[in-house]
Design an enzyme around this catalytic site. Sequence first.
Site, mmCIF file in Angstrom:
data_model
loop_
_atom_site.group_PDB
_atom_site.id
_atom_site.type_symbol
_atom_site.label_atom_id
_atom_site.label_comp_id
_atom_site.label_asym_id
_atom_site.label_seq_id
_atom_site.Cartn_x
_atom_site.Cartn_y
_atom_site.Cartn_z
ATOM 1 N N MET A 123 12.971 24.286 3.070
ATOM 2 C CA MET A 123 12.142 23.566 2.101
ATOM 3 C C MET A 123 12.963 22.746 1.111
ATOM 4 O O MET A 123 12.675 21.583 0.859
ATOM 5 C CB MET A 123 11.240 24.547 1.342
ATOM 6 N N ARG B 165 -9.726 0.020 15.108
ATOM 7 C CA ARG B 165 -9.638 0.676 13.816
ATOM 8 C C ARG B 165 -10.656 -0.031 12.931
ATOM 9 O O ARG B 165 -11.808 -0.135 13.304
ATOM 10 C CB ARG B 165 -8.188 0.576 13.314
ATOM 11 N N LYS C 182 0.836 -1.204 0.000
ATOM 12 C CA LYS C 182 0.000 0.000 0.000
ATOM 13 C C LYS C 182 0.875 1.261 0.000
ATOM 14 O O LYS C 182 2.088 1.174 0.271
ATOM 15 C CB LYS C 182 -0.908 -0.013 1.226
ATOM 16 N N TYR D 50 17.130 29.419 8.893
ATOM 17 C CA TYR D 50 15.994 30.167 9.441
ATOM 18 C C TYR D 50 16.037 30.174 10.969
ATOM 19 O O TYR D 50 16.329 29.157 11.592
ATOM 20 C CB TYR D 50 14.679 29.533 8.987
HETATM 21 C C1 LIG Z 1 -0.072 -1.764 6.788
HETATM 22 C C2 LIG Z 1 -0.635 -3.035 7.277
HETATM 23 C C3 LIG Z 1 0.195 -4.150 7.456
HETATM 24 C C4 LIG Z 1 1.708 -4.076 7.387
HETATM 25 O O1 LIG Z 1 2.172 -3.558 8.606
HETATM 26 P P1 LIG Z 1 3.716 -3.290 8.939
HETATM 27 O O2 LIG Z 1 3.712 -2.792 10.332
HETATM 28 O O3 LIG Z 1 4.172 -2.244 7.968
HETATM 29 O O4 LIG Z 1 4.448 -4.561 8.768
HETATM 30 C C5 LIG Z 1 -0.415 -5.357 7.767
HETATM 31 N N1 LIG Z 1 -1.762 -5.442 7.931
HETATM 32 C C6 LIG Z 1 -2.568 -4.382 7.803
HETATM 33 C C7 LIG Z 1 -4.025 -4.531 8.026
HETATM 34 C C8 LIG Z 1 -2.036 -3.133 7.494
HETATM 35 O O5 LIG Z 1 -2.846 -2.067 7.397
#
Ligand SMILES: *Cc1c(COP(=O)(O)O)cnc(C)c1O
Length: 347
Positions: free
Chosen positions: A295, A131, A36, A247
């Site tokens: 930046m 979640r 992802k 800065y």
């Molecule tokens: C992103 C994600 C993972 C991978 O998690 P890591 O901590 O990056 O290994 C696995 N399962 C779900 C549901 C996720 O959202």
Amino acid sequence: MTHAPLRLTLDGDALVANWRWLDARSGAAACGAAVKADGYGLGAAEVTRRLAEAGCRDFFVATWAEAEEILPLLAEGASLSILHGVAEEDLAQAAGSRARPVLNTPRQVARWKEAAPGRPCDLMIDTGIGRLGLSPGEAGSGLLDGLVVDTVMSHLACADEDRAMNAAQRDAFAAAAGTLRARRLSLANSAGICLGRDYAFGLTRPGLALYGGVPRREAEGHVRQVARVEAQVVQRKRLPAGATVGYNATFTAAAACDIAILNIGYADGYLRGFSGRGSALHGEAVLPVAGRVSMDLTAVLADAAPGLREGDWVELVYDLPAASAQSGLSQYELLTTLGRRHARTWR
Ligand SMILES: *Cc1c(COP(=O)(O)O)cnc(C)c1O
């Protein structure tokens, strides 16, 4: 071709070696890959191609938009799961796809039953992360009757820490999943794989550790750095004692010193947490960041590298555990914020 002023060099061998280590740690369970967020910022297509060739068969993205890039890369029999499930707007794409939604809510379950009867899906059970996911009660209520479930998942909230919650989630997951009909079960992310075989179930889902993140001490010395960041010196100059840098003049030269101004800044993902704390490498020389990251520019102290000149390249310290300690950013943020000005090269 225009000159790309920043380099992001990606080590394909390290990526594959990290996956192999996670696969071995997963025991008899299959080891998948979370790709992802564009492969955590490194490039989902390149990551997927390499891991598929190494033998990885199970991939995870967040959205159907991300799936479009990945699906054509997958051989028959490889699987792709969409972690956000399926919204009304996704149905046109989802109902005919060989990717599977991870159903998270009663409405998603109802939507999938109606729009794609008999087509396989995955399920997410919330065992405490609070979640996404059905509660164990919802999952056991008959809501799922008629679904063809490939993988039942849950997600650990604090696998990177030694907390009683890990075993509690594992046991709650085993109990909830035990009442469901599914091809296989999946709980562990990268840190969860480190917790041991009893967290692996039938399929693991690492992300971070594939890309060089070290989520727990068990992974130290096993996970290799994948992404290296290099920037160029735009100017080198001598500062007199008492001069300030950047800065808000947060750095003052205690004695006369040399600084090099690098062409990287927070717009490139080198965020302000590195101000006064990050460092760059030139050969053996370590060049600490002086003052605020701006930046597009960052100043480093250059006395340790007398030969460093305008136009030379330096490597920023971007080993993820070290860079995380320097910047206060999570290893995840360090990967996913890497900018678009970098020329990405896999080797
Ligand atoms: C992103 C994600 C993972 C991978 O998690 P890591 O901590 O990056 O290994 C696995 N399962 C779900 C549901 C996720 O959202």
